[in-house]
Scaffold this active site. Structure first.
Site, PDB file in Angstrom:
ATOM      1  N   HIS A 143      52.525  41.719  36.498  1.00  0.00           N
ATOM      2  CA  HIS A 143      52.168  43.319  37.311  1.00  0.00           C
ATOM      3  C   HIS A 143      53.977  43.353  37.509  1.00  0.00           C
ATOM      4  O   HIS A 143      54.917  43.041  38.392  1.00  0.00           O
ATOM      5  CB  HIS A 143      52.153  41.958  38.671  1.00  0.00           C
ATOM      6  CG  HIS A 143      50.822  41.304  39.066  1.00  0.00           C
ATOM      7  ND1 HIS A 143      50.456  40.734  39.365  1.00  0.00           N
ATOM      8  CD2 HIS A 143      49.998  42.227  38.589  1.00  0.00           C
ATOM      9  CE1 HIS A 143      49.157  40.081  39.757  1.00  0.00           C
ATOM     10  NE2 HIS A 143      48.336  41.245  38.751  1.00  0.00           N
ATOM     11  N   GLU A 195      55.205  32.128  42.863  1.00  0.00           N
ATOM     12  CA  GLU A 195      54.945  33.288  43.589  1.00  0.00           C
ATOM     13  C   GLU A 195      56.353  33.214  44.321  1.00  0.00           C
ATOM     14  O   GLU A 195      56.739  31.741  45.145  1.00  0.00           O
ATOM     15  CB  GLU A 195      54.403  33.537  45.072  1.00  0.00           C
ATOM     16  CG  GLU A 195      52.524  33.611  44.527  1.00  0.00           C
ATOM     17  CD  GLU A 195      52.513  34.440  44.228  1.00  0.00           C
ATOM     18  OE1 GLU A 195      52.920  35.494  43.969  1.00  0.00           O
ATOM     19  OE2 GLU A 195      50.754  34.930  44.064  1.00  0.00           O
ATOM     20  N   GLU A 230      56.376  43.250  40.725  1.00  0.00           N
ATOM     21  CA  GLU A 230      56.951  42.507  40.806  1.00  0.00           C
ATOM     22  C   GLU A 230      58.422  41.917  40.277  1.00  0.00           C
ATOM     23  O   GLU A 230      58.322  41.216  39.427  1.00  0.00           O
ATOM     24  CB  GLU A 230      56.039  41.058  40.756  1.00  0.00           C
ATOM     25  CG  GLU A 230      54.722  40.927  41.828  1.00  0.00           C
ATOM     26  CD  GLU A 230      52.998  40.964  41.099  1.00  0.00           C
ATOM     27  OE1 GLU A 230      52.241  40.613  41.797  1.00  0.00           O
ATOM     28  OE2 GLU A 230      53.230  39.908  40.795  1.00  0.00           O
ATOM     29  N   HIS A 233      54.710  35.366  39.512  1.00  0.00           N
ATOM     30  CA  HIS A 233      54.663  36.377  40.378  1.00  0.00           C
ATOM     31  C   HIS A 233      55.819  36.480  40.912  1.00  0.00           C
ATOM     32  O   HIS A 233      56.573  35.890  41.465  1.00  0.00           O
ATOM     33  CB  HIS A 233      53.420  36.073  40.886  1.00  0.00           C
ATOM     34  CG  HIS A 233      52.513  36.321  39.893  1.00  0.00           C
ATOM     35  ND1 HIS A 233      51.390  37.782  39.252  1.00  0.00           N
ATOM     36  CD2 HIS A 233      51.969  35.193  38.545  1.00  0.00           C
ATOM     37  CE1 HIS A 233      50.628  37.380  38.633  1.00  0.00           C
ATOM     38  NE2 HIS A 233      51.454  36.250  38.124  1.00  0.00           N
TER      39      HIS A 233
HETATM   40 ZN   LIG Z   1      51.577  38.842  41.198  1.00  0.00          ZN
END
Ligand SMILES: [Zn+2]
Length: 1094
Positions: free
Chosen positions: A795, A977, A798, A892
């Protein structure tokens, strides 16, 4: 008379009275009425004088008004003392029903006893709010009409009217009752009581307003009020009270009027009537006058809510919401959002739905509701847990036949390497991008260098005359065009930033392919970023900041002449995105790698509306921004509004600031991104979002991120970003500099996994330790090391994931003993950027295919999703040769939560969180998946075990984590994350996250892997799980299954859910849903109201 002496509990006394009352009311025979009267009177006296030690009566069968009254008095006394619990007992024993029976039977007497009616209603009002079924009971017993008739007949009799209205107020909280009462003219009746303005009998007025407010929650009643012309009446009344209640003693009445307006404006007709009655100006002016008085906050807040709801929806100032950049796909996917985008007929206005707000018909089933997005997410997330046990049991899926996968062997030469050419590697010659030399072989005379020079010169000229700069470079005037390197003194960051090198960066940019064919380089990426030495705590939110921002927005409507509306930057004008410069406006630029800003509009002298560009081949995902600002005045505060954000909430409401980079600071030796911005908030705005952009939902709005900032240096060039930028060219620079860290002991190989759609290469790294020698034993140990597979940045928005990855890579290439042990323990396969195209082009979520690549793992298309297709193939190849990795982790960033945490996959924890029945064998599971996060929570300060989740969701079934777990059979398959905001626990509690902490996280991840090695190493011995579960913790209860967001709701409402009418369509029949039976609504008007989400 049988006496019930002394000490029985008051509760049982209530019960006995109840029984008595029922008998008195129910039996026709009047016997010994005089005695009963005397006794009850005596008891009443006793209770009134002695309280607790009173005696209670039984067994007197009378039907006599005075007796009933006496008992009602007693009940009233009993229920008043120690109220809550006794009322509860009274209700649970059917007291309400008995009171309704008495009401009904006595209402048939003509005329009914006024005193009895008064007492009955007083009692009913007392118990009403505690009886959840009060509304139904009232309706079924026929009491509604009794009360309504009493009200109609006693409009001038305040004494009786008050308790009747109090009961009516409780009736009205039931939505079925509200409709029925509306039909019987009660809405009109309430308007008769509240108007015209009079300070006589304010308590009556307040109760009537409460009842009216409750009635108007029904759309039918709201429409009735609009048709009856009551919106201007309410506004006029509100103004009267606002003007006359100078000492603010009647706040609740003023609030009551606003609540009625608020409920009426839930329907379109109501909003229209409000605007026609000049409601915006009336509420705006009155609120402005209320602002200085803090106790009037509830009025200001409710007014603001109504104004926001009624604010005419604006069109986003764009020709289309599709990206300003076009990229033609080799083929369009058969279904999905991209297919929809392409099948849209030309000429369709995708910015706004014209039909949306012009619909005059207001059917009962009208659907102008906007459900709170979060709530919706919440519900679907709960339904989202995977319950199919077949899917939960990881079944390795061989995927493509081995014949096809064999080509991936070349990416695993370490598994067959015999090191007969070891000397070649030892002499340190670069093996950078062995299989594709395109990056380094680009010729130097590109357009780019020229562009850079022009930029530098521009900057230099603009710096002329600035005192803090002139002395530094006075000798190098603009005429000195010979030495282009001399024009700008690049800060010497080589010592502080070992992996950064501006020259290498420029080289790398030349090989980077962007859709808009960027030729400029942003200074921050060129100079580099050194993490600041000072702490950056969460920004404290100033009380009322959102409200004052919203008032400024509303002023645009009230004072339209103050608004400049001057477009100063526009990517949609192909020839000239920058508008002519008259010195009165800031200058904007976003045309560089990872840049994102589509348009800038100067709305006031020092305020700009900014519009973000959607991801390419998409019409949404506006979140990531990165742009340049110049032409600023020193010491002036500028307000910036990013007006087309989409998420319903943001960490910008919880202490997160934007990032700013000053070129002046950089050339003074402080090249760094710093957290910046005051008065930051994030709220729903008045720009309409078309259903095309909102997944088919109508009536959606965008959100505004607003922040204010001032600039310290004259003639500076500053950059703003959503998070610390990390471009694809930065990655390539870091990777090339990584080579310099190579020692003879390190095995580092860089391959190109594949080319992306946009023509960028996707690097694949292999890092491990060289074998000690080329003896068979050493080679064997080398080849048999377990694999660790890492990836990041699928992504693009990010960017923090890249900083974590940078930390991991630098640690792995480090000289520490830990790093050597780690290299000796494992072979690392790393894809540091799964979505280079998205990163280059300033996307937030997608690749050039317009799709979220982390939803393509189940069935990646080799043409549209090459990086995913080939990464998955690598893993499939490994599975085929029985070398599936020990750990898979995809890095992420998380925009709505704090800390760093992991998502993993566990059958047991998924089963626990759902209601599916499972056999005990389903629940037998190796707890190994918990070890790594647990170790991380012990060694990495930013990591929080409490935020981890190991639940498998249906909506995530095509993510890397779930597919690698299910199809490749990797038990330890994770998403890691990292917060974009900061931490609320551990050493960094209260601080915003910086690149130092992110890089540290990447390094700690490596350390944790080493500890994991020790644990898994022990597994060959007997006590398998014991040790691991020691680390995991003896009671490994499942972590809570946390949804997308875990912030508490705000004192200052983030959103106004009243725009969304929380009610669903109203039930048609009398016995319809009673779900709205919520007596708590009565508490709405309490002074202490802090939660405006009602
Ligand atoms: Zn992500």
């Amino acid at each position: 008379i049988s006496k019930f002496a002394g000490y029985a509990s008051l509760n049982s006394r209530v019960l006995m009275l109840l029984g008595q009352l029922e008998k008195i009311n129910g039996e026709a025979m009047v016997r010994d009425a005089e005695t009963a009267r005397q006794v009850t009177a005596k008891i009443l006296h006793l209770i009134q004088t002695q309280g607790e030690s009173a005696h209670t009566p039984t067994c007197h069968n009378t039907r006599d008004v005075q007796t009933i009254l006496n008992i009602l008095y007693i009940l009233s006394e009993l229920l008043t003392v120690g109220r809550g619990r006794r009322v509860g007992v009274f209700v649970s024993k059917g007291g309400t029903g008995i009171l309704f029976q008495i009401l009904l039977s006595n209402s048939k007497e003509l005329p009914p006893s006024e005193e009895l009616m008064l007492q009955l209603h007083s009692l009913l009002a007392k118990v009403g709010s505690k009886d959840r079924k009060f509304g139904v009971k009232a309706r079924l017993s026929g009491a509604l009409n009794v009360t309504v008739n009493l009200v109609k007949q006693n409009l001038q009799n305040a004494k009786l009217l008050l308790p009747c209205l109090q009961v009516l107020r409780v009736y009205s909280t039931n939505s079925v009752n509200a409709i029925s009462l509306g039909k019987n003219g009660v809405v009109e009746l309430m308007f008769k009581i509240i108007a015209p303005y009079s300070k006589k009998n304010t308590s009556l007025l307040k109760v009537a307003l409460d009842a009216l407010g409750a009635l108007l929650k029904s759309k039918t009643n709201a429409r009735r009020a609009v048709d009856g012309g009551h919106v201007p009446v309410l506004l006029a009344l509100y103004l009267d009270w606002h003007r006359n209640d100078t000492r603010h003693r009647h706040m609740l009445i003023r609030k009551g009027l606003l609540v009625s307006l608020r409920n009426i404006t839930n329907i379109k007709l109501g909003r229209k009537a409000f605007l026609e009655a000049d409601g915006m100006r009336i509420l705006y002016n009155s609120s402005t006058e209320c602002l200085p008085v803090r106790t009037l906050d509830p009025l200001v807040n409710t007014s603001s809510l109504i104004m926001r709801k009624c604010f005419p929806k604006n069109r986003l100032p764009l020709p289309t919401i599709k990206s300003a950049f076009q990229y033609q796909l080799p083929h369009v996917p058969a279904a999905g959002p991209v297919a929809q985008l392409y099948s849209q007929p030309p000429g369709v206005d995708d910015v706004v739905d014209e039909s949306d707000d012009n619909d005059e018909t207001e059917a009962d089933t009208e659907n102008d509701t906007e459900n709170e997005e979060d709530e919706k997410d919440h519900h679907t997330s709960n339904d989202d847990i995977e319950t199919d046990l077949n899917k939960l049991h990881p079944k390795k899926n061989p995927g493509r036949p081995f014949e096809e996968l064999r080509v991936y062997e070349r990416f695993f030469s370490e598994l067959s390497e015999d090191f007969q050419v070891i000397l070649f590697l030892k002499n340190g010659s670069s093996v950078y991008f062995i299989s594709n030399n395109s990056v380094l072989s680009l010729n130097k005379d590109s357009l780019l260098k020229l562009k850079m020079y022009i930029l530098f010169k521009k900057f230099f000229i603009s710096l002329e005359g600035s005192s803090n700069w002139g002395s530094d470079c006075g000798s190098e005037g603009p005429e000195d065009e010979a030495g282009e390197g001399a024009v700008l003194e690049v800060p010497d960051t080589a010592l502080l930033l070992p992996l950064h090198d501006p020259d290498v960066y420029v080289e790398m940019v030349k090989g980077t392919h962007s859709v808009p064919q960027y030729a400029e380089v942003a200074y921050p990426d060129y100079f580099g970023h050194i993490t600041p030495t000072f702490r950056e705590p969460h920004q404290e939110r100033v009380y009322g900041v959102q409200r004052s921002k919203i008032f400024q927005d509303i002023e645009r409507l009230i004072h339209p002449n103050d608004i400049l509306d001057k477009v100063v930057y526009d990517l949609d004008i192909p020839s000239c995105p920058v508008i002519e410069d008259d010195g009165e406006s800031l200058k904007f630029n976003s045309q560089f790698e990872s840049g994102n800003l589509r348009k800038a509009i100067q709305v006031r002298k020092y305020e700009y509306d900014l519009v973000l560009n959607s991801d390419i081949n998409s019409n949404h995902y506006h979140q990531w921004f990165y742009f340049e600002v110049s032409g600023m005045r020193v010491g002036t505060t500028y307000r910036f509004n990013i007006i087309n954000c989409e998420k319903s909430n943001s960490q910008f409401n919880y202490g997160m600031q934007v990032l700013m980079y000053s070129v002046q600071e950089a050339i003074s030796g402080r090249p760094r991104w710093v957290r910046t911005g005051t008065d930051i908030c994030y709220y729903k705005n008045h720009f309409a979002r078309s259903s095309i952009a909102a997944g088919g939902q109508k009536g959606k709005s965008y959100y505004t991120l607003t922040f204010s900032t001032s600039f310290r240096h004259k003639d500076d060039v500053c950059y703003f970003a959503y998070h610390y930028p990390y471009t694809y060219s930065t990655l390539k620079m870091h990777l090339s500099k990584l080579e310099a860290l190579r020692t003879p002991q390190i095995y580092l190989r860089q391959d190109v996994l594949c080319e992306t759609l946009g023509g960028n290469s996707c690097p694949l790294l292999t890092i491990t330790a060289m074998p000690e020698s080329n003896s068979n034993d050493h080679i064997c140990q080398f080849r048999n090391r377990p694999l660790i597979f890492l990836s990041a940045r699928v992504h693009p928005g990010e960017t923090n994931a890249s900083w974590v990855m940078k930390g991991t890579l630098e640690f792995l290439m480090g000289t520490s003993p830990l790093a050597s042990s780690l290299r000796e323990a494992y072979i690392f396969k790393i894809v540091p950027m799964l979505n280079p195209d998205g990163v280059v082009n300033g996307n937030h979520r997608c690749s050039l295919s317009g799709e979220d690549l982390n939803r393509q793992w189940q069935n990646p298309n080799p043409e549209l999703h090459p990086t995913i297709y080939h990464t998955k193939s690598l893993l499939q190849y490994l599975a085929h040769i029985q070398r599936a990795p020990l750990v898979f982790c995809d890095y992420h960033g998380h925009s709505r939560k704090k800390n760093v945490f992991m998502y993993g996959c566990s059958v047991k924890e998924t089963v626990w969180q759902s209601n599916i029945s499972a056999t005990s064998s389903d629940l037998q599971e190796d707890l190994g998946y918990r070890a790594l996060p647990k170790i991380l929570s012990q060694i990495a300060p930013a990591f929080s075990m409490a935020s981890c989740s190991f639940v498998v969701e249906r909506s995530k079934e095509s993510t890397a984590r779930v597919v690698v777990w299910r199809e490749i059979g990797v038990q330890r398959s994770y998403t890691m994350e990292s917060t974009l905001c900061g931490c609320d626990q551990g050493k960094y509690k209260g601080l915003q996250i910086g690149t130092r902490e992110l890089e540290e996280m990447g390094a700690q991840f490596c350390v944790a892997l080493l500890r994991l090695k020790r644990l898994t190493g022990l597994r060959n011995h007997q006590h398998l799980l014991d040790l691991e579960s020691d680390i995991i913790g003896s009671h490994s209860c499942p972590t809570t299954y946390v949804m997308d967001e875990d912030e508490p709701s705000f004192l200052e409402a983030i959103d106004y859910s009243a725009e969304s009418n929380d009610e669903d369509a109203e039930p048609e029949n009398e016995h319809g849903s009673e779900a709205h039976e919520n007596p708590d609504h009565l508490d709405h008007l309490s002074d202490s109201e802090t939660n405006h989400r009602d």
